[in-house]
Enzyme design. Structure first.
Site, PDB file in Angstrom:
ATOM      1  CB  CYS A 128      92.490  15.513  49.313  1.00 24.19           C
ATOM      2  SG  CYS A 128      93.459  15.918  50.778  1.00 24.19           S
ATOM      3  CG  HIS A 248      89.812  17.739  53.661  1.00 22.80           C
ATOM      4  ND1 HIS A 248      89.836  16.968  54.792  1.00 22.80           N
ATOM      5  CD2 HIS A 248      90.997  17.473  53.002  1.00 22.80           C
ATOM      6  CE1 HIS A 248      90.969  16.259  54.831  1.00 22.80           C
ATOM      7  NE2 HIS A 248      91.676  16.555  53.762  1.00 22.80           N
TER       8      HIS A 248
END
Length: 343
Positions: A128, A248
């Site tokens: 990711c 994130h």
């Protein structure tokens, strides 16, 4: 439009559930849908688009007559992905099992779609954090070759699963109620020690490997090299878990071979598919995880010169790691294959 039989492996987890949301949102052309999970989750019922689906145990035979097998991640990929491919399915896998296999393409559709054609039944979704980073790197890399990258990540607890989300919530409640704080999940449930994440940062994601880097940090190094097909770039990473539920964030420092002004970088990024530039310091406009959660795009801001090198840039990049960092990227690979008659 032709429709395809789709299997989702890990359908009851966070990424599996995101697959379902995206299939409905994006009107993915599916015919039959198989929801697969571990033996423990088999038998559960999931409502989807007005129909009840019974979750089946993920076995090799479950992939018979399946065209796309979307794997949400986990150790099951190692054994089941080859079985699915053997039965004719194109596997798009979110685990780390095949990412560095030279026979398996590692793909971000906006960045290296040409790699999809080289698949032999399995296509790997990158980590990711890597996906979010290379989305922001690609337009800059194409305009002014990148020599070196220094990246620090600020990763949400949902990257460690539902249990980590629950633990953050429980710890905040305990602190507010003046109760003892329990820590059983982070940095990782499998590790011998656990630390509080509420009101804290953990500079430790995954296990430690060579030279005291973590596996998560080295994923960003090796995967970026493979995706950009350029092993000459110097890359160093520090990955940190932060007490944020979702999305994130990354601080990225880039050294280039030639000049590229912040204004030129902003223009290139704004024109790149899947990126939104949020960069207006005078208006205090910059990307934040709270406002990028549940969004498909990668957000870039704080684009400014690094004056310590001849040609350098700093930028702040934020993206929903369950969407673009996992489920969306996989669905986009399948969509690309359909659009370009690759299946």
């Amino acid at each position: 439009m032709k429709k395809y039989n789709v299997a989702i492996v890990g359908a009851t987890g966070a990424v599996g559930q995101e697959f379902l949301r995206l299939i409905e949102e994006r009107k993915f052309p599916f015919n039959e849908l198989k929801l697969l999970a571990s033996e423990r989750s088999a038998g559960k019922s999931i409502e989807f688009m007005g129909k009840s689906y019974i979750v089946e145990e993920a076995t090799p035979e479950a992939f018979n007559n399946v065209q796309f097998a979307l794997f949400a991640g986990g150790s099951i990929s190692k054994t089941l992905a080859p079985e699915a491919a053997k039965r004719g399915a194109v596997v798009i896998d979110n685990s780390s099992a095949f990412r560095m296999d030279p026979e398996v393409p590692l793909v971000v559709p906006e960045v290296n779609p040409e790699a999809i054609k080289k698949h032999k039944g399995i296509i790997a979704n990158p980590n990711c954090s890597t996906i979010i980073m290379v989305m922001a790197l690609k337009p800059i890399y194409d305009a002014a070759k990148i020599k070196r990258i220094v990246v620090s990540t600020y990763q949400a607890v949902s990257g460690a699963g539902k249990e980590a989300i629950d633990e953050l919530t429980d710890q905040v409640k305990a602190i507010m109620e003046n109760r003892p704080v329990e820590a059983n999940i982070l940095p990782s449930a499998s590790l011998p020690k656990h630390y509080q994440i509420a009101f804290n940062l953990l500079p430790h994601i995954d296990v430690f490997v060579e030279d005291d880097y973590t596996k998560e940090e080295m994923k960003m190094v090796h995967e970026t090299h493979k995706i950009l097909n350029d092993y000459s770039i110097g890359i160093t990473a520090t990955t940190v878990r932060v007490p944020v539920y979702r999305s994130h964030s990354e601080s990225i420092n880039i050294e280039m071979d030639g000049p590229l002004s912040p204004q030129e970088a902003k223009q290139l990024l704004a024109e790149f598919p899947g990126i939104i530039v949020q960069d207006d310091p005078a208006e205090m406009l910059y990307p934040m995880p709270l406002y990028t959660s549940d969004r498909n795009e990668v957000f870039v801001g704080r684009i400014r010169p690094d004056k310590t090198v001849p040609y350098g840039l700093n930028m702040w990049v934020v993206g929903d790691q369950i969407r673009k960092g996992a489920a969306l990227n996989a669905v986009q690979i399948a969509e690309y294959m359909i659009e370009h008659n690759l299946i």
